[in-house]
Write an enzyme that holds these catalytic residues in place. Structure first.
Site, short mmCIF file in Angstrom:
data_model
loop_
_atom_site.label_atom_id
_atom_site.label_comp_id
_atom_site.label_asym_id
_atom_site.label_seq_id
_atom_site.Cartn_x
_atom_site.Cartn_y
_atom_site.Cartn_z
N THR A 122 -6.29 -2.55 9.78
CA THR A 122 -4.71 -3.03 9.92
C THR A 122 -4.25 -3.12 11.27
OG1 THR A 122 -4.54 -2.21 7.47
CG2 THR A 122 -2.51 -2.51 8.79
N TYR A 163 -5.40 5.89 13.34
CA TYR A 163 -4.28 5.49 13.58
C TYR A 163 -3.80 5.61 14.92
CZ TYR A 163 0.91 5.66 13.06
OH TYR A 163 2.44 5.41 13.21
N PHE A 185 0.85 -1.29 0.11
CA PHE A 185 0.05 -0.14 -0.01
C PHE A 185 0.93 1.33 0.02
CE2 PHE A 185 -2.49 3.21 2.78
CZ PHE A 185 -3.15 3.72 1.64
P1 NAD Z 1 5.56 2.91 5.80
O1 NAD Z 1 4.20 3.28 5.24
O2 NAD Z 1 6.76 3.23 4.91
O3 NAD Z 1 5.71 1.33 5.80
C1 NAD Z 1 4.37 0.56 6.19
C2 NAD Z 1 4.51 -0.65 5.32
O4 NAD Z 1 3.21 -1.56 5.65
C3 NAD Z 1 4.27 -0.41 3.65
O5 NAD Z 1 5.18 -1.23 3.16
C4 NAD Z 1 3.04 -0.77 3.59
O6 NAD Z 1 2.58 -1.36 2.14
C5 NAD Z 1 2.54 -1.93 4.62
N1 NAD Z 1 1.16 -2.10 4.92
C6 NAD Z 1 0.38 -1.13 5.20
N2 NAD Z 1 -0.98 -1.85 5.47
C7 NAD Z 1 -0.74 -3.23 5.25
C8 NAD Z 1 -1.61 -4.32 5.46
N3 NAD Z 1 -2.84 -4.18 5.56
N4 NAD Z 1 -1.10 -5.68 5.03
C9 NAD Z 1 0.41 -5.66 4.80
N5 NAD Z 1 1.26 -4.50 4.69
C10 NAD Z 1 0.76 -3.43 4.87
O7 NAD Z 1 5.85 3.51 7.29
P2 NAD Z 1 7.10 3.29 8.20
O8 NAD Z 1 7.50 4.72 8.68
O9 NAD Z 1 7.83 2.21 7.76
O10 NAD Z 1 6.19 2.78 9.43
C11 NAD Z 1 6.29 1.26 9.74
C12 NAD Z 1 5.63 0.95 11.31
O11 NAD Z 1 6.40 1.79 11.92
C13 NAD Z 1 4.23 1.34 11.03
O12 NAD Z 1 3.50 0.34 11.79
C14 NAD Z 1 4.27 2.84 11.86
O13 NAD Z 1 2.90 2.83 12.37
C15 NAD Z 1 5.43 2.68 12.91
N6 NAD Z 1 5.98 3.70 13.14
C16 NAD Z 1 6.87 4.59 12.28
C17 NAD Z 1 7.30 5.76 12.54
C18 NAD Z 1 8.14 6.55 11.89
O14 NAD Z 1 8.47 7.81 12.19
N7 NAD Z 1 8.61 6.06 10.64
C19 NAD Z 1 6.76 6.33 13.91
C20 NAD Z 1 6.02 5.62 14.82
C21 NAD Z 1 5.56 4.36 14.45
#
Ligand code: NAD
Ligand code: UDP
Length: 319
Positions: free
Chosen positions: A92, A145, A36
């Site tokens: 999700t 979220y 996604f």
């Molecule tokens: P991102 O959007 O780059 O990565 C999320 C990944 O999950 C993507 O590859 C997407 O395709 C996949 N995905 C989404 N819905 C899905 C589903 N239903 N089934 C399978 N795959 C699915 O975001 P990120 O920054 O890499 O974040 C990764 C995780 O870390 C998330 O859970 C996010 O909440 C958490 N997080 C990130 C940050 C940050 O600053 N980057 C901060 C707090 C929490």
């Protein structure tokens, strides 16, 4: 010991770095993603390796695999992406967690949840410690979220209490670095792209709101340390860089580092946008012996180089 490890969301920004580190350490890694917001490009270099596999799958549906560790990262993290289909975001977080916890229960596997500083909402204590319960609007545009992630934490702790499972929760604060999607829409990627293209830099509100930015390599080190703590240790543990900057300061720093001609423009502040955010990382320091090492200027420099390359490939637009 070599582990067989499932990384959900492994094609995304953080997930791809995590897969890379785990593969480098010699583990067998299964990356699961529905793409996604993730990109195959992030993990293309791993595809030929004998200890790496990719599965296209949506975590809101059950899956049967054999692993002994699960990192549950699947979930869009950028406000514009998680608000695009808010019902799917909640599914999700909640159905995805139930499916992954069920898998971990059957396998007796350790499971780590990528939670977030958003569980603190627009915080009324500063910096945020793990025992703060948060200030979250349950019916606003960020709620899918924030509440989704809060419910996921509840599920993790209930599975742990009810089934004596090994769970781990990390609360990640704003992290940035290479492999962020060019259309990600979060502040660091937006500002760098705008600066490189000499376009106006879009500050939401007056830019007085603060964030504390952690470079991805630091975060990944902390995540793996957390997974490998003793079975009884659940967290939650804050992971982030405690140096706090205003969004205005971030914009100025990026203009300076890119030698950009961009001007600052001011747009309306999104609803429920947290005013201040900074992690208290005492727990991570004492239990994981972890502290971030990369300063903002150094991390931004590496991220700018990544986005310059993306620009040359023509992968650019602003979300
Ligand atoms: P991102 O959007 O780059 O990565 C999320 C990944 O999950 C993507 O590859 C997407 O395709 C996949 N995905 C989404 N819905 C899905 C589903 N239903 N089934 C399978 N795959 C699915 O975001 P990120 O920054 O890499 O974040 C990764 C995780 O870390 C998330 O859970 C996010 O909440 C958490 N997080 C990130 C940050 C940050 O600053 N980057 C901060 C707090 C929490
Ligand atoms: N922001 C901004 N301009 C942008 C994108 C974001 O001023 O082009 C602000 C946003 O309003 C917020 C902060 O930068 O106050 C961090 O936003 P981001 O979407 O990166 O993550 P958040 O911490 O809000 O989840």
């Amino acid at each position: 010991m070599t582990n067989t490890i499932l990384v959900t969301g492994g094609g995304g920004f953080l997930g791809s770095h995590l897969c890379e580190s785990l593969v480098e350490q010699g583990n067998d890694v299964i990356c699961l993603d529905n793409f996604f917001t993730g990109r195959k490009e992030n993990i293309r270099h791993l595809l030929g390796k004998p200890n790496f596999e990719l599965i296209r799958h949506d975590v809101t549906f059950p899956i049967y695999l054999e692993v002994n560790q699960i990192y549950n990262f699947a979930c869009p993290a950028s406000p514009i992406h998680y608000q695009h289909d808010p019902v799917q975001t909640t599914k999700t977080c909640v159905h995805g967690s139930i499916n992954m916890l069920g898998l971990a229960k059957r396998l007796n596997a350790v499971i780590l949840q990528a939670s977030t500083s958003e569980v603190y909402g627009d915080p009324s204590i500063h910096p945020q410690t793990e025992n703060y319960w948060g200030n979250v609007n349950c019916i606003g545009p960020r709620s899918c979220y924030d509440e989704g992630k809060r419910c996921a934490e509840t599920l993790f702790f209930d599975y742990q209490r009810q089934y004596k499972m090994a769970i781990k929760i990390i609360r990640i604060f704003n992290t940035y670095g290479p492999n962020m999607h060019p259309n990600d829409g979060r502040v660091v990627s937006n500002f760098i792209i705008q600066a490189l293209l000499n376009q106006d830099i879009t500050i939401y509100g007056e830019g007085n709101q603060t964030r504390s930015f952690c470079y991805v390599d630091d975060l990944i080190r902390g995540i793996i340390l957390m997974m490998n703590t003793k079975k009884e240790f659940t967290g939650p543990v804050n992971l982030g860089n405690p140096f706090e900057f205003t969004i205005f300061e971030l914009a100025e720093k990026i203009i300076q580092l890119t030698d950009s001609k961009s001007k600052l423009i001011f747009k309306p502040l999104p609803l429920d946008d947290p005013q201040r955010r900074k992690p208290n990382i005492d727990k991570a320091k004492s239990i994981l012996n972890w502290t971030p090492r990369v300063e903002l200027e150094e991390g931004l420099g590496k991220t700018i180089v990544y986005f310059e390359k993306e620009l040359k490939k023509g992968n650019f637009s602003i979300a």
